[in-house]
Design a protein around this motif. Structure first.
Motif, PDB file in Angstrom:
ATOM      1  N   LEU A 108      -2.464  -5.998  -7.408  1.00 28.56           N
ATOM      2  CA  LEU A 108      -3.080  -6.648  -6.252  1.00 28.56           C
ATOM      3  C   LEU A 108      -4.306  -7.460  -6.653  1.00 28.56           C
ATOM      4  CD1 LEU A 108      -3.036  -3.845  -3.512  1.00 28.56           C
ATOM      5  CD2 LEU A 108      -1.647  -5.922  -3.582  1.00 28.56           C
ATOM      6  N   SER A 109      -4.532  -8.541  -5.939  1.00 29.44           N
ATOM      7  CA  SER A 109      -5.764  -9.315  -6.145  1.00 29.44           C
ATOM      8  C   SER A 109      -6.943  -8.511  -5.598  1.00 29.44           C
ATOM      9  CB  SER A 109      -5.669 -10.658  -5.411  1.00 29.44           C
ATOM     10  OG  SER A 109      -5.708 -10.437  -4.007  1.00 29.44           O
ATOM     11  N   ASN A 110      -8.138  -8.853  -6.030  1.00 29.28           N
ATOM     12  CA  ASN A 110      -9.332  -8.158  -5.523  1.00 29.28           C
ATOM     13  C   ASN A 110      -9.459  -8.309  -4.014  1.00 29.28           C
ATOM     14  OD1 ASN A 110      -9.970  -7.245  -8.050  1.00 29.28           O
ATOM     15  ND2 ASN A 110     -11.530  -8.802  -8.438  1.00 29.28           N
ATOM     16  N   LYS A 111      -9.135  -9.490  -3.504  1.00 32.34           N
ATOM     17  CA  LYS A 111      -9.211  -9.717  -2.053  1.00 32.34           C
ATOM     18  C   LYS A 111      -8.230  -8.797  -1.317  1.00 32.34           C
ATOM     19  CE  LYS A 111      -9.029 -13.305   1.441  1.00 32.34           C
ATOM     20  NZ  LYS A 111      -8.844 -14.704   1.755  1.00 32.34           N
ATOM     21  N   GLN A 115      -8.891  -4.769   1.592  1.00 30.63           N
ATOM     22  CA  GLN A 115      -8.418  -4.332   2.908  1.00 30.63           C
ATOM     23  C   GLN A 115      -8.127  -2.837   2.965  1.00 30.63           C
ATOM     24  OE1 GLN A 115      -4.805  -6.328   4.016  1.00 30.63           O
ATOM     25  NE2 GLN A 115      -3.657  -5.468   2.317  1.00 30.63           N
ATOM     26  N   TRP A 116      -7.904  -2.200   1.836  1.00 28.74           N
ATOM     27  CA  TRP A 116      -7.594  -0.773   1.820  1.00 28.74           C
ATOM     28  C   TRP A 116      -8.840   0.081   2.033  1.00 28.74           C
ATOM     29  CZ3 TRP A 116      -2.663  -0.107   2.481  1.00 28.74           C
ATOM     30  CH2 TRP A 116      -1.809  -1.134   2.083  1.00 28.74           C
ATOM     31  N   ASN A 135     -15.761   0.589  -4.679  1.00 25.93           N
ATOM     32  CA  ASN A 135     -15.401   0.059  -5.987  1.00 25.93           C
ATOM     33  C   ASN A 135     -13.897  -0.201  -5.971  1.00 25.93           C
ATOM     34  OD1 ASN A 135     -14.747  -0.426  -8.628  1.00 25.93           O
ATOM     35  ND2 ASN A 135     -15.868   1.322  -9.456  1.00 25.93           N
ATOM     36  N   ILE A 136     -13.506  -1.483  -5.933  1.00 29.36           N
ATOM     37  CA  ILE A 136     -12.086  -1.808  -5.786  1.00 29.36           C
ATOM     38  C   ILE A 136     -11.252  -1.444  -7.004  1.00 29.36           C
ATOM     39  CG2 ILE A 136     -12.414  -3.586  -4.043  1.00 29.36           C
ATOM     40  CD1 ILE A 136     -12.118  -5.672  -6.252  1.00 29.36           C
ATOM     41  N   SER A 137     -11.903  -1.073  -8.095  1.00 31.03           N
ATOM     42  CA  SER A 137     -11.111  -0.646  -9.254  1.00 31.03           C
ATOM     43  C   SER A 137     -10.563   0.771  -9.053  1.00 31.03           C
ATOM     44  CB  SER A 137     -11.938  -0.731 -10.536  1.00 31.03           C
ATOM     45  OG  SER A 137     -13.040   0.134 -10.466  1.00 31.03           O
TER      46      SER A 137
END
Length: 181
Positions: A108-111, A115-116, A135-137
């Motif tokens: 998935l892209s960072n953008k 949303q999650w 932290n999206i990672s």
């Protein structure tokens, strides 16, 4: 038919997708489940990819109502409409959650990942969290991947002057049957 063979309906679907072009809505499908009161529920989700010859991948938020519905009754139906080719595909099958979904998260892209981390779906709108609050990672526990194992497919071609309709069943080796529209 061997498991590696692609059913005829997949080739027809591929052609319909190609005719739609690169518009984002060509990846939108309608997923139908049954709620806890045995009532139908339909929502639009994004088709992600195929696994094997007849399994479709969809992402969902684990806090959404559809996850509870699928857990209780995993029979689902998906409708995929293509306006340019005037084709409507209906898929019936069994949904299951893919436990090891880290590879899907990484793609998935960072953008898309952001949303999650939004607040609980379906609840009263709150201010969205700042990007600095997560932290999206780190994949959140509410990121779920649904695999729909398709058992039957119908195609309705909205042709002029007469519509055409076909069906395929997995337990019939995906043999095509022409139906009355």
């Amino acid at each position: 038919m061997e498991n590696n063979d692609i059913p005829q309906w997949r080739e027809l679907l591929k052609s319909a997708i190609k005719r739609e072009g690169n518009i984002p809505s060509s990846r939108w499908v309608q997923l139908a489940t049954t709620n806890l009161n045995n009532e139908p529920r339909v929502r639009t989700v994004v088709f992600r990819e195929w696994i094997g010859s007849n399994s479709m991948i969809i992402f969902t938020d684990g806090r959404s109502q559809k996850t509870k519905e699928i857990t209780i009754n995993n029979n689902v139906e998906i409708l995929w409409l293509f306006l340019r080719s005037k084709s409507q595909f209906r898929f019936r099958g069994k949904a299951e959650f893919i436990e090891n979904n880290n590879n899907y998260w990484k793609k998935l892209s960072n953008k898309s990942k952001e949303q999650w981390y939004w607040p609980h779906p379906g609840r009263k709108l709150e201010r969205r969290c700042s990007k600095h609050m997560f932290n999206i990672s780190n994949k959140p526990s509410n990121f779920l991947v649904i695999r729909v194992n398709i058992e039957s497919t119908e195609l309705l071609e909205l042709t002029v002057p007469n519509h055409k309709r076909y069906s395929w069943e997995k337990n019939q080796n995906w043999s095509q049957i022409e139906l009355n529209p």
